[in-house]
Design an enzyme around this catalytic site. Structure first.
Site, mmCIF file in Angstrom:
data_model
loop_
_atom_site.group_PDB
_atom_site.id
_atom_site.type_symbol
_atom_site.label_atom_id
_atom_site.label_comp_id
_atom_site.label_asym_id
_atom_site.label_seq_id
_atom_site.Cartn_x
_atom_site.Cartn_y
_atom_site.Cartn_z
ATOM 1 N N GLY A 256 0.129 23.182 4.705
ATOM 2 C CA GLY A 256 0.534 21.807 5.006
ATOM 3 C C GLY A 256 -0.653 20.880 4.961
ATOM 4 C CG ASN A 257 -0.480 17.103 3.937
ATOM 5 O OD1 ASN A 257 -0.184 16.193 4.685
ATOM 6 N ND2 ASN A 257 0.282 17.458 2.886
ATOM 7 N NE ARG A 258 -6.730 15.917 9.722
ATOM 8 C CZ ARG A 258 -7.949 15.420 9.918
ATOM 9 N NH1 ARG A 258 -8.923 15.743 9.101
ATOM 10 N NH2 ARG A 258 -8.182 14.615 10.915
#
Ligand code: CTP
Length: 405
Positions: free
Chosen positions: A208-210
């Protein structure tokens, strides 16, 4: 400046939610006069409205006649918010009836009027209600699309009152930006993507990412407050649904692609604020991947995901649609943040690219943002550090200029 708010409440079960909306207005220092209908009082009694607003409450035009309330309340208001607005109230307002204090107030008010309808799906979809909503919108009223979700009983569908906090945000956003509540995106269909996609390795793990989704949600809220019909494609965001916005939930980049490409066919503008994962594991294990006894870690083979922004920009369904991308850049040996932004704008083929300098991770999850909006025609608008809402409005200003041009 104290804003004088008239909170109209009509007789639906969602009247109880208007108590929280009232609190939000009073706690923010606004002067609120509640005007319930007689049916609203069957759900929530006058003492509740009176105690929460600190003012007497009447439903008819025969109370305190010497003060001519049927004229003064509307004339003196800076904004009238009717929540919930029932099918009956919308019908009476659309036809200009003046059979109680609230409908009189609606006729004497010259300030912006916001209706937040709530009713069963069948009543909302009925041609009579839809015609009344269209009439009210034609006359300049803001009618928030109801939310989809649980209705009075066990049934679900469109017709739910948006969360009071979101109605409050919408009205406050309108007042902050422009006391006349200009609806310059009225009749426009826009698509906004928000959040970060997840690519699953197994049933419990993902890449995933932020991305927090805050900027995309601010864009959706801002567009709705300017009258647009908004579809928000939301990837793994935990924020509440913005009032009046159609929220489509997705998880992976492929699901995001499908939802965005589908909605783009009829869209006047698309803003890709989401952070789609660029890579996905080539295989998703059906069972949870176990640790190996020998201490070795599994090798994960990745495949590249489709670039949604490039796809909808290069294969345009509508030549006149305005397509906006975001670029999170840090700058490197090959160029500055802006050089990389210009190159990305050309590569993706979109009309506008909002370039963020993310050196140090400053933007993620923050309420603020700072950006440069680059245009394919060579223009650039610098947006100083400020709220994500302020940036959202600059982006819609640029989109609206292109609609007009
Ligand atoms: N984007 C997209 N589909 C992807 C990846 C990104 O539509 N698979 C969109 C994002 O929503 C954003 C824009 O492209 O509007 C820029 O994303 P970014 O990750 O900065 O660009 P990349 O193409 O991944 O470039 P880089 O090589 O710098 O990572």
């Amino acid at each position: 400046m104290t804003v004088r708010v008239v909170l109209g409440v009509s007789g639906g079960i969602a009247a109880y939610k208007a108590c929280e909306l009232l609190r939000r207005f009073t706690e923010s220092g606004h002067d609120v006069t509640v005007v319930p209908t007689a049916s609203a009082l069957k759900f929530i009694g006058a003492p509740t409205w009176s105690a929460l607003s600190g003012k007497p409450v009447a439903t008819d035009v025969w109370t305190d006649v010497h003060a001519v309330p049927h004229v003064h309340i509307g004339q003196q208001a800076d904004v009238v918010v009717v929540a919930p607005a029932t099918a009956d109230l919308l019908a009476r307002a659309a036809h200009g009836l003046a059979d109680d204090l609230l409908t009189n107030t609606l006729l004497t008010a010259r300030c912006p009027v916001v209706f937040a309808p709530a009713m069963h799906t069948e009543m909302w979809e009925h041609p009579a209600t839809q015609a009344n909503v269209a009439t009210l919108r034609d006359r300049g009223a803001i009618v928030i699309e109801p939310a989809v979700g649980r209705l009075t009983g066990a049934d679900t569908g469109k017709g739910r009152l948006p969360e009071p906090a979101e109605i409050y945000e919408l009205v406050r956003g309108l007042l902050d930006r422009d006391p006349d509540m200009t609806q310059d995106l009225a009749g426009r269909k826009v698509v906004v993507s928000a959040g970060g996609t997840r690519e699953y390795l197994d049933p419990v793990r993902f890449l995933g990412n932020r991305s927090s989704g805050l900027q995309g949600y601010a864009l959706a809220r801002a567009a709705a407050s300017r009258g647009a019909h908004v579809t928000l494609v939301s990837a793994n965001v935990t924020l509440p649904d913005p009032a009046g916005v159609n929220v489509v939930r997705v998880e992976t980049t492929e699901q995001l692609r499908e939802a965005v490409v589908g909605a783009t066919a009829t869209a006047d503008a698309v803003v890709m604020a989401a952070a789609p994962a660029d890579f996905r594991p080539t295989a998703v294990s059906e069972a949870k991947i176990k640790k190996a006894d020998d201490g070795s870690a599994p090798a994960i083979e990745l495949a590249q995901n489709p670039d949604i922004l490039a796809e909808i920009s290069h294969d345009r369904v509508r030549e006149d649609a305005v397509i906006v991308g975001f670029a999170a850049e840090t700058g490197d040996a090959t160029g500055s943040v802006l050089d990389l932004g210009r190159a990305k704008l050309a590569r993706k083929g979109c009309d506008l690219l909002v370039v963020n300098d993310v050196s140090g991770g400053a933007v993620f999850g923050s309420a603020d943002n700072e950006a440069v909006v680059l245009a394919a025609d060579g223009g650039a608008v610098e947006v100083p550090r400020g709220s994500k809402t302020a940036l959202a409005h600059v982006i819609w200003d640029e989109v609206a200029r292109r609609f007009a041009g």
